[in-house]
Design an enzyme around this catalytic site. Sequence first.
Site, PDB file in Angstrom:
ATOM      1  N   HIS A 256       0.905  -0.786   0.441  1.00  0.00           N
ATOM      2  CA  HIS A 256       0.150  -0.018   0.019  1.00  0.00           C
ATOM      3  C   HIS A 256       0.776   1.162  -0.311  1.00  0.00           C
ATOM      4  CE1 HIS A 256      -3.068  -3.413   0.682  1.00  0.00           C
ATOM      5  NE2 HIS A 256      -3.259  -2.616   1.801  1.00  0.00           N
ATOM      6  N   THR A 412     -11.674  20.330   1.803  1.00  0.00           N
ATOM      7  CA  THR A 412     -12.103  19.345   1.755  1.00  0.00           C
ATOM      8  C   THR A 412     -13.307  18.647   0.937  1.00  0.00           C
ATOM      9  OG1 THR A 412     -12.066  19.750   4.283  1.00  0.00           O
ATOM     10  CG2 THR A 412     -13.043  18.427   4.615  1.00  0.00           C
TER      11      THR A 412
END
Length: 511
Positions: A256, A412
């Site tokens: 990962h 965001t």
Amino acid sequence: MSATIARAEEQQNGSTVELKDDTVIVVLGASGDLAKKKTFPALFGLFRNKFLPKGIKIVGYARTQMDHNEYLKRVRSYIKTPTKEIEEQLNSFCELCTYISGQYDQDDSFKNLAKHLEEIEKNQKEQNRVFYMALPPSVFITVSEQLKRNCYPKNGVARIIVEKPFGKDLQSSRDLQKALEPNWKEEEIFRIDHYLGKEMVKNILIMRFGNEFFNATWNRHHIDNVQITFKEPFGTEGRGGYFDEFGIIRDVMQNHLLQVLTLLAMERPISFSAEDIRDEKVRVLRAMDPIQPKDVIIGQYGRSLDGSKPAYKEDDTVPQDSRCPTFCALVAHIKNERWDGVPFIMKAGKALNEQKTEIRIQFKDVTSGIFKDIPRNELVIRVQPNESVYIKMNSKLPGLSMQTVVTELDLTYRRRFSDLKIPEAYESLILDALKGDHSNFVRDDELDASWRMFTPLLHYLDDNKEIIPMEYPYGSRGPSVLDDFTASYGYKFSDAAGYQWPLTHTTPNRL
């Protein structure tokens, strides 16, 4: 020349063909944990949003003996249905599902599966089959051989999706690839690393190469260090038997986090084709030396400070003398013109103080003049939870005096894209496999290069029994030496401005 020929061959053999009709997905290991938590919820998510091929059938295969109704009961239990509409959609989804039980090492079992597939495909022009191996690595080779021998379509496209781990070291990985080679072409194999399906990881290429102000500073002249962090707030919780065999380095870092690193460090690909992207990722890996033990710290969690959470070795499934690391911080170096001298710090751990995966790129200091003591700029990419990108920057505090404050430019996702749903990583990757797009899957030479980097370290830790991981309390930030370790590679942690994100209060930093 050879790459062009290879891509032409891929188009001829159907590996890049999008499967739109006459398709069956076979989930092997359909009663297991991965199928329950990831595979079936992802397939249902694609079904709900009408991304699955028309007329698709989904066949579950596992050793568990159960009838059709019991199987559908299980499938329903895998998927949340908060509304009546979703419940009705789940009913329609279940109409696509059938189940066959059988062993993983017996011809008769797979002949029975083949007979079932032929029965549900009898009115189709083609037999396109996608085999999803939600299985432990111990049966990968046996099952892949059985599928090729008994279930490979005579008229259609075959694809096989393989879950990590792809071996335990370089040699075992090569043995696995060698065992797959006689039966499956590389273009038929889709090796899943689900981090490559995460929205913020997929955004790295766009953000880097689609914004000139990032691209111009994305090098050793402007960047001091890069941190890639993976934190989980829970321990092994009864899964210690599996985890103890692999450890945090094999479980998270070799795959990962290293995949994230290659996307951050690669050069601009000449196109968005799968092979061009993966070529650049492999070039990064080949420019990296094996990880050195001097650039590594390892830890293992003990009891929480209040005694409410058990130590790793108090898990009944973990050996009492285990030296398995549940935490690791290490530094990788890339020996090329862009990155020479920039440390890439990777940190991963279980039983820490929070759930978080993020990338933190710290820029160099302002070296002289009136702002030489000002805090560094940082670009932070929050992969999960609460996907976001923000830039920590210095600004004048509003008022009559010349005071500075650390603030941020903040993107965001849940605020900016509130009307859009971020897909689950497995939804994205299964859809890519149906499309024949390998861009977000791991190629064989990429896998080889990643194991070449980590295998010497893994063997060093396995063979030297005197190396004991440092204990850290369950629920802490990790071993006590962590901050000194990252600081020794140039990372500067500054709370001089009282900075918080999201911002809750402001304390000025006076010049």
